[in-house]
Design a protein around this motif. Sequence first.
Motif, mmCIF file in Angstrom:
data_model
loop_
_atom_site.group_PDB
_atom_site.id
_atom_site.type_symbol
_atom_site.label_atom_id
_atom_site.label_comp_id
_atom_site.label_asym_id
_atom_site.label_seq_id
_atom_site.Cartn_x
_atom_site.Cartn_y
_atom_site.Cartn_z
ATOM 1 N N ASP A 74 -17.113 -1.770 0.788
ATOM 2 C CA ASP A 74 -16.417 -2.069 2.036
ATOM 3 C C ASP A 74 -17.365 -2.752 3.012
ATOM 4 N N THR B 281 -2.757 -4.525 1.287
ATOM 5 C CA THR B 281 -3.625 -5.657 1.627
ATOM 6 C C THR B 281 -3.257 -6.891 0.814
ATOM 7 N N LEU C 218 -4.518 -0.521 -1.777
ATOM 8 C CA LEU C 218 -4.898 -1.924 -1.870
ATOM 9 C C LEU C 218 -3.673 -2.829 -1.927
ATOM 10 N N HIS D 13 -8.502 -0.653 5.826
ATOM 11 C CA HIS D 13 -9.220 -0.288 4.607
ATOM 12 C C HIS D 13 -10.305 0.742 4.920
#
Length: 346
Positions: A101, A249, A246, A205
Motif C-alpha cells: 500500500d 477499486t 479490491l 484501501h
Amino acid sequence: MSRPGPVHEQHTDHGHSQGHVHGHEHHHHSGFKGWLVELFVPHTHDAADSIDDAMEASTEGVRALKISLFLLLVTTLLQFLVVLISGSVALLADTIHNFSDALTAVPLWVAFILGRRAATRHYTYGFGRAEDLAGLFIVGVVALSAVIAAWQSVDRLLHPQPLSNLWWVFAAGLIGFAGNEAVAMYRIRVGRRIGSAALVADGVHARTDGFTSLAVVLGAVGVMLGFPLADPIVGMFISAAILVLLWGTVRSIGRRLMDGIEPDLIDAAHKALEGTPGVLAVPRLQLRWSGHRLQGAATLLVAHDVSLAAAEQTTHEAGQRLSHALPKVDDMVLTPLTATTKGSRA
C-alpha cells in the motif's frame, strides 16, 4: 477557498465559450447505512471546500502522498520488527499488504507530476489519464500482495509453527490500524478536495487495511485462548478480504477509463445550464474525468429570433453559472444552437 474559474470564449458560426469551470452537488445518505457508505465509499469531490486550480490540486496531491508514504513506511517497519520476534503469519500478511500500500503512492505520485504537463501535439488532452493508469498499477500491486499473503497462510496451515511474544503481535495489530486509519483520513480528505478518485480509492484501501490489522489482533487473541491455527486462518481471511474489497477499486478505475461519470454531476450541470435565462434546453451534454479534472461539452438551445450577440451573451452567462455549480471542470465547451438552426439540421 473555492475560486470560480474564468470562462474564455471562442467563436464559431454559432458561437461557443470554452472555460475552466468547477464543482457539483451530491446526495448524502443518512443513518447507519449512510455512515457505512461514507466510511468505505466516500464521495470523490467536495463542492464546499474544493481546490479548483489544476496546478495547486496536483501539488496538494503530491504532498498528501509524501506524508502518507512516510507514515505507512514507519507503520510497516514497526510491524515487521514484531514479525521477526513473533513469527505471526497473520501479522506478516498484514505487513506485506501495508508495504504494498505504501508503494502504490509512488506511481500515483508520478501521475500527479505528469498531469501538470501541458498538452502536446500528440496528447492534445494533456496527461491527466496517467492518474487512471496509476490506478491500474495500484490494483495489480494490491492483488499481488493478497496472493503472497494467502500463500504464506496456506504454508503455515500445512506446516504449523509456534508463536511467541503474542502481546507484541497484539500491539502491532493496533499500530497497523492506527497508522492506516490516519493515512486513510488524510488521503480521502485531500482526494475529495482535489477531485482525485485514485487518491480517494487509495485512502479507502488504507482504511480497509486498518480493519484487517484489527483482524491480526483477533488472531493473536485466538492463539492466547489455545487455538494456534487462528493465526494462519486470520491470515487467509485478510487475503480474501483484500480481494473482495479490491473489486470496488477495479470498478471505479474501470469506469474512469471508459469515460464513465457520476449521474449527479450530469444532473448538476443540467440544472445550472437549463436555469440560465435564454436557454430553452440542453440537447447535448458530455462530461468525463481526466485524472482529477473534468472535461466536457454541451449544446445550448436558444430562441430562433435572438441575435448572435445575444446568443453569445447567454452562453457566457451559462458558463458563469456552470463555473459556480461544477468545481474541477476544465475545458467545458458550450455551443449555442438556435431553434431554426436545429430544425434545418434535422
